[in-house]
Design an enzyme around this catalytic site. Sequence first.
Site, PDB file in Angstrom:
ATOM      1  CG  HIS A 122     -17.435 -27.417 -50.458  1.00 27.40           C
ATOM      2  ND1 HIS A 122     -17.818 -26.188 -50.955  1.00 27.40           N
ATOM      3  CD2 HIS A 122     -17.706 -27.383 -49.130  1.00 27.40           C
ATOM      4  CE1 HIS A 122     -18.308 -25.445 -49.961  1.00 27.40           C
ATOM      5  NE2 HIS A 122     -18.254 -26.153 -48.844  1.00 27.40           N
TER       6      HIS A 122
ATOM      7  CB  VAL B 127     -19.390 -38.463 -23.579  1.00 26.50           C
ATOM      8  CG1 VAL B 127     -18.071 -38.999 -23.024  1.00 26.50           C
ATOM      9  CG2 VAL B 127     -20.189 -39.561 -24.254  1.00 26.50           C
TER      10      VAL B 127
HETATM   11  C1  LIG Z   1     -21.464 -22.098 -41.120  1.00 20.94           C
HETATM   12  C2  LIG Z   1     -21.039 -23.435 -41.637  1.00 20.94           C
HETATM   13  C3  LIG Z   1     -21.040 -23.708 -43.011  1.00 20.94           C
HETATM   14  C4  LIG Z   1     -20.618 -24.940 -43.484  1.00 20.94           C
HETATM   15  N1  LIG Z   1     -20.785 -25.243 -44.807  1.00 20.94           N
HETATM   16  C5  LIG Z   1     -20.426 -26.466 -45.266  1.00 20.94           C
HETATM   17  C6  LIG Z   1     -20.677 -26.839 -46.599  1.00 20.94           C
HETATM   18  O1  LIG Z   1     -21.331 -26.128 -47.357  1.00 20.94           O
HETATM   19  N2  LIG Z   1     -20.205 -28.025 -47.042  1.00 20.94           N
HETATM   20  C7  LIG Z   1     -19.502 -28.867 -46.244  1.00 20.94           C
HETATM   21  O2  LIG Z   1     -19.041 -29.891 -46.718  1.00 20.94           O
HETATM   22  N3  LIG Z   1     -19.328 -28.573 -44.928  1.00 20.94           N
HETATM   23  C8  LIG Z   1     -19.794 -27.409 -44.429  1.00 20.94           C
HETATM   24  N4  LIG Z   1     -19.652 -27.102 -43.111  1.00 20.94           N
HETATM   25  C9  LIG Z   1     -19.040 -28.077 -42.237  1.00 20.94           C
HETATM   26  C10 LIG Z   1     -19.992 -29.161 -41.818  1.00 20.94           C
HETATM   27  O3  LIG Z   1     -21.235 -28.627 -41.430  1.00 20.94           O
HETATM   28  C11 LIG Z   1     -19.366 -29.889 -40.645  1.00 20.94           C
HETATM   29  O4  LIG Z   1     -18.056 -30.243 -40.982  1.00 20.94           O
HETATM   30  C12 LIG Z   1     -20.114 -31.152 -40.295  1.00 20.94           C
HETATM   31  O5  LIG Z   1     -21.475 -30.904 -40.098  1.00 20.94           O
HETATM   32  C13 LIG Z   1     -19.486 -31.708 -39.022  1.00 20.94           C
HETATM   33  O6  LIG Z   1     -20.220 -32.805 -38.598  1.00 20.94           O
HETATM   34  P1  LIG Z   1     -19.876 -33.462 -37.220  1.00 20.94           P
HETATM   35  O7  LIG Z   1     -20.719 -34.666 -37.114  1.00 20.94           O
HETATM   36  O8  LIG Z   1     -18.401 -33.622 -37.089  1.00 20.94           O
HETATM   37  O9  LIG Z   1     -20.234 -32.352 -36.122  1.00 20.94           O
HETATM   38  P2  LIG Z   1     -21.644 -31.891 -35.537  1.00 20.94           P
HETATM   39  O10 LIG Z   1     -22.688 -31.847 -36.548  1.00 20.94           O
HETATM   40  O11 LIG Z   1     -21.358 -30.639 -34.788  1.00 20.94           O
HETATM   41  O12 LIG Z   1     -22.008 -33.053 -34.543  1.00 20.94           O
HETATM   42  C14 LIG Z   1     -21.343 -33.250 -33.329  1.00 20.94           C
HETATM   43  C15 LIG Z   1     -22.341 -33.845 -32.378  1.00 20.94           C
HETATM   44  O13 LIG Z   1     -21.680 -34.186 -31.165  1.00 20.94           O
HETATM   45  C16 LIG Z   1     -22.540 -33.902 -30.082  1.00 20.94           C
HETATM   46  N5  LIG Z   1     -21.710 -33.777 -28.893  1.00 20.94           N
HETATM   47  C17 LIG Z   1     -20.851 -32.803 -28.581  1.00 20.94           C
HETATM   48  N6  LIG Z   1     -20.258 -33.049 -27.398  1.00 20.94           N
HETATM   49  C18 LIG Z   1     -20.763 -34.225 -26.952  1.00 20.94           C
HETATM   50  C19 LIG Z   1     -20.550 -34.994 -25.790  1.00 20.94           C
HETATM   51  N7  LIG Z   1     -19.691 -34.624 -24.849  1.00 20.94           N
HETATM   52  N8  LIG Z   1     -21.257 -36.143 -25.651  1.00 20.94           N
HETATM   53  C20 LIG Z   1     -22.145 -36.550 -26.589  1.00 20.94           C
HETATM   54  N9  LIG Z   1     -22.383 -35.830 -27.724  1.00 20.94           N
HETATM   55  C21 LIG Z   1     -21.694 -34.694 -27.906  1.00 20.94           C
HETATM   56  C22 LIG Z   1     -23.217 -32.618 -30.504  1.00 20.94           C
HETATM   57  O14 LIG Z   1     -24.420 -32.411 -29.791  1.00 20.94           O
HETATM   58  C23 LIG Z   1     -23.431 -32.853 -31.987  1.00 20.94           C
HETATM   59  O15 LIG Z   1     -24.681 -33.439 -32.244  1.00 20.94           O
HETATM   60  C24 LIG Z   1     -20.122 -25.900 -42.596  1.00 20.94           C
HETATM   61  C25 LIG Z   1     -20.146 -25.646 -41.218  1.00 20.94           C
HETATM   62  C26 LIG Z   1     -20.649 -24.443 -40.749  1.00 20.94           C
HETATM   63  C27 LIG Z   1     -20.783 -24.234 -39.284  1.00 20.94           C
END
Ligand SMILES: Cc1cc2nc3c(=O)[nH]c(=O)nc-3n(C[C@H](O)[C@H](O)[C@H](O)COP(=O)(O)OP(=O)(O)OC[C@H]3O[C@@H](n4cnc5c(N)ncnc54)[C@H](O)[C@@H]3O)c2cc1C
Length: 507
Positions: free
Chosen positions: A49, A172
């Site tokens: 974005h 975790v």
């Molecule tokens: C529909 C949708 C559209 C989006 N479009 C965009 C976009 O176009 N551009 C943009 O910039 N962002 C976009 N986003 C946002 C973006 O996808 C997320 O902000 C980003 O992927 C978040 O990454 P993350 O690593 O924080 O979370 P996640 O990818 O959810 O990773 C979290 C990880 O933690 C693991 N986990 C959870 N609990 C535990 C536990 N207790 N112990 C060990 N592991 C655990 C999970 O299995 C997972 O692998 C979008 C999101 C969605 C859902």
Amino acid sequence: MTDVVVIGAGVVGCAVARELSRFDLRVVVLEKSCDVAEGATKSNSAIVHAGFDAKPGTCKARFNVWGNGLFESWCRELEVPFRRNTSLVVAFSSEEMPKLEELAANGEKNGVPGLRIAGQTEVRALEPSIGRDVCAALVAPTGGICCPYELTFRLAENACANGVCFLFNRGVSSVKRNASGGWSVGTEDGRTLETRTVVNAAGLYADVLNNQVSAAKLTIMPRRGEYLMIDKTYADTFHATVFQVPTPMGKGVLVSPTVDGTLIVGPTAEDLENKTDTRTTATGLEKIRQSANRVWNGFPVSGVISTFAGLRAHGDRGDFVLGETPDAPGFFNAAAIESPGLTAAPALGIWLAERITDKLCAKKKKDFVCGSGHWQVFRTMSAAERAAAIARDPAYGKIVCRCETVSEAEIRAAIRCRIGARTLDGVKRRTRAGMGRCQGGFCTPRIIAILCEELGLEPEQITKFGGGSHLLVKTGLSAPLSPSCESCHRVKRADRAECGRGFGNHD
Ligand SMILES: Cc1cc2nc3c(=O)[nH]c(=O)nc-3n(C[C@H](O)[C@H](O)[C@H](O)COP(=O)(O)OP(=O)(O)OC[C@H]3O[C@@H](n4cnc5c(N)ncnc54)[C@H](O)[C@@H]3O)c2cc1C
């Protein structure tokens, strides 16, 4: 004792781990799924974005614009595709014009360069296929597209090459203060890891972990977004990412090319209770079709090759929750990272790593290895490069996925690399095998056979994405209904001789 435990191997956890791997630190990533990028990171719009819609002054705004600016260099270093294809937000009537102006003003406050509003003639010149009712658009030249899971694999590979340890199937379950002032991290399999600091990058479950250590409670709600993927034959229909004016629930339905040549259309926005409900629904998909039809008149339903849904980690504080928790020193949050979390990830990685390494007085490594050391991708090679690759390794000459032109060599490399694929989806996301028009109809049995060979497993042990997602079952019948290969369980064809172990003889 570990220096840092990162919980969650999504794009944020992997970006933090990669930045931490520049320092002399013992870093462990604990992931509850069997692979990286299994959460929101695998199911989103893949848009980098520009940063015009986040509220000025928020972390979302700051990290969006900063992250966007880092994408070129990060993607170059990690050898992942990225394209600044421009974002357009289209208005369909004069009533929507104030919203475009508001977005432009927001964007300027956020420091987004090059924003302007274009009239109908210019919009049509930019995007000849745009819907007839479009009357103007906000143009954001810094808007881009990337492949979120490919970026995450390369971040993880690079972190691993620099000494970070990734442990999968390690959910975790508890984080507690230990006697030495650090943290005891308990996992669902009953083990405990002692660490000096923790990074909570657990996506939808980051609230659960935060609430174990802090009095400042957090709630994360899953907000589902459904999508349609459109076949490559429509690749030239749109060049920019086309948004409609946003709603209070999000950025609305977009139509965008992907870096892989398909088109993505969606998402919906629906608040749920269940943090695992990634089903697509007839109602959701119909909403997308109707909405997309405004931007893409005569939207081709026959071009849909796949549907999927992702869950946004929607927090109750209206912004990312970042940094060291004041009442839990040494516990760092990267929580409530909904959109623009993918865009923000490089900046979040740098920012969090800076805070953690300051706290731990960590020293930079002299021998940090930059880049992912990735295998060569057959479909992007020139004819001469293909010939050379096949001469070096004949497995490059065996095409397993015909829709996406993925060779056996690439599939084996995806399994053999540091953070190697262990599932069908793992191979799919690392190579694109199974992501084309036939959606794995032809190549799935061949990929299962390669996984079996490489990992020394039986076909019924191979899963789609870990857990109980097995693809094949043993029938328990004493004799098979039709003669089948003992190695791969595929039915033998009468005109084929006894097959050897491996897929090559089944062609
Ligand atoms: C529909 C949708 C559209 C989006 N479009 C965009 C976009 O176009 N551009 C943009 O910039 N962002 C976009 N986003 C946002 C973006 O996808 C997320 O902000 C980003 O992927 C978040 O990454 P993350 O690593 O924080 O979370 P996640 O990818 O959810 O990773 C979290 C990880 O933690 C693991 N986990 C959870 N609990 C535990 C536990 N207790 N112990 C060990 N592991 C655990 C999970 O299995 C997972 O692998 C979008 C999101 C969605 C859902």
